[in-house]
Design an enzyme around this catalytic site. Sequence first.
Site, short mmCIF file in Angstrom:
data_model
loop_
_atom_site.label_atom_id
_atom_site.label_comp_id
_atom_site.label_asym_id
_atom_site.label_seq_id
_atom_site.Cartn_x
_atom_site.Cartn_y
_atom_site.Cartn_z
N LEU A 186 0.80 -1.24 0.01
CA LEU A 186 0.01 0.01 0.06
C LEU A 186 0.78 1.36 -0.08
O LEU A 186 0.64 2.24 -0.81
CB LEU A 186 -0.88 0.04 1.14
CG LEU A 186 -1.79 1.33 1.68
CD1 LEU A 186 -2.68 1.49 0.43
CD2 LEU A 186 -2.56 1.31 2.86
N PHE A 246 2.48 1.86 -3.39
CA PHE A 246 1.63 2.38 -4.55
C PHE A 246 0.81 3.57 -4.39
O PHE A 246 0.33 4.32 -5.02
CB PHE A 246 0.27 1.01 -4.89
CG PHE A 246 1.07 0.15 -5.74
CD1 PHE A 246 1.26 0.39 -7.03
CD2 PHE A 246 1.21 -1.17 -5.06
CE1 PHE A 246 1.73 -0.63 -7.86
CE2 PHE A 246 1.91 -2.14 -5.98
CZ PHE A 246 2.13 -1.84 -7.34
N GLU A 247 0.72 3.86 -2.87
CA GLU A 247 -0.02 5.16 -2.60
C GLU A 247 1.25 6.40 -2.76
O GLU A 247 0.88 7.30 -3.32
CB GLU A 247 -0.48 5.20 -1.18
CG GLU A 247 -1.76 4.61 -1.32
CD GLU A 247 -2.88 5.28 -1.87
OE1 GLU A 247 -2.72 6.59 -2.55
OE2 GLU A 247 -3.96 4.86 -1.74
N SER A 248 2.31 6.16 -2.51
CA SER A 248 3.34 7.43 -2.18
C SER A 248 4.75 6.86 -2.64
O SER A 248 5.63 7.86 -2.75
CB SER A 248 3.44 7.89 -0.84
OG SER A 248 4.15 6.71 0.02
N ILE A 305 -6.59 1.85 -4.08
CA ILE A 305 -5.28 1.47 -4.79
C ILE A 305 -4.70 0.26 -4.12
O ILE A 305 -4.28 -0.73 -4.86
CB ILE A 305 -4.19 2.46 -4.70
CG1 ILE A 305 -3.11 2.65 -5.86
CG2 ILE A 305 -3.42 2.73 -3.29
CD1 ILE A 305 -2.29 3.67 -6.21
#
Length: 145
Positions: free
Chosen positions: A50, A53-55, A125
């Site tokens: 996570l 893919f987020e940051s 996401i």
Amino acid sequence: MQLYLVLLLISYLLTPIGASILGRCTVAKMLYDGGLNYFEGYSLENWVCLAYFESKFNPSAVYEDPQDGSTGFGLFQIRDNEWCGHGKNLCSVSCTALLNPNLKDTIQCAKKIVKGKHGMGAWPIWSKNCQLSDVLDRWLDGCDL
């Protein structure tokens, strides 16, 4: 060419001092130490996936979502319209606190989010890139926890 150099200089000057991308294993260790391994049944691999893919492991990341006008903050791109700042502020935290590279406030807020009815599905996401992945183990390859 001059315009490109000017834009490059401006983007450099606007980068927060001390902002840096964390390494994958550093993120894994910090999330592990923060108690996220199997928190609410989600493995550490899910949390690291996570974060990527987020940051892209950037705890200082701030991105505006043009679809709903909300802004995501920090490693997990926690949204201001619901979880921090002047919105509903369900995490009782300022959005800028979620940009701290020590991740303390980010982890506490993520725990509140994942306890909700959607679990990690609160992050679309994650549902798209991590939930059904058969290679989650790779997120911890070579990490000494």
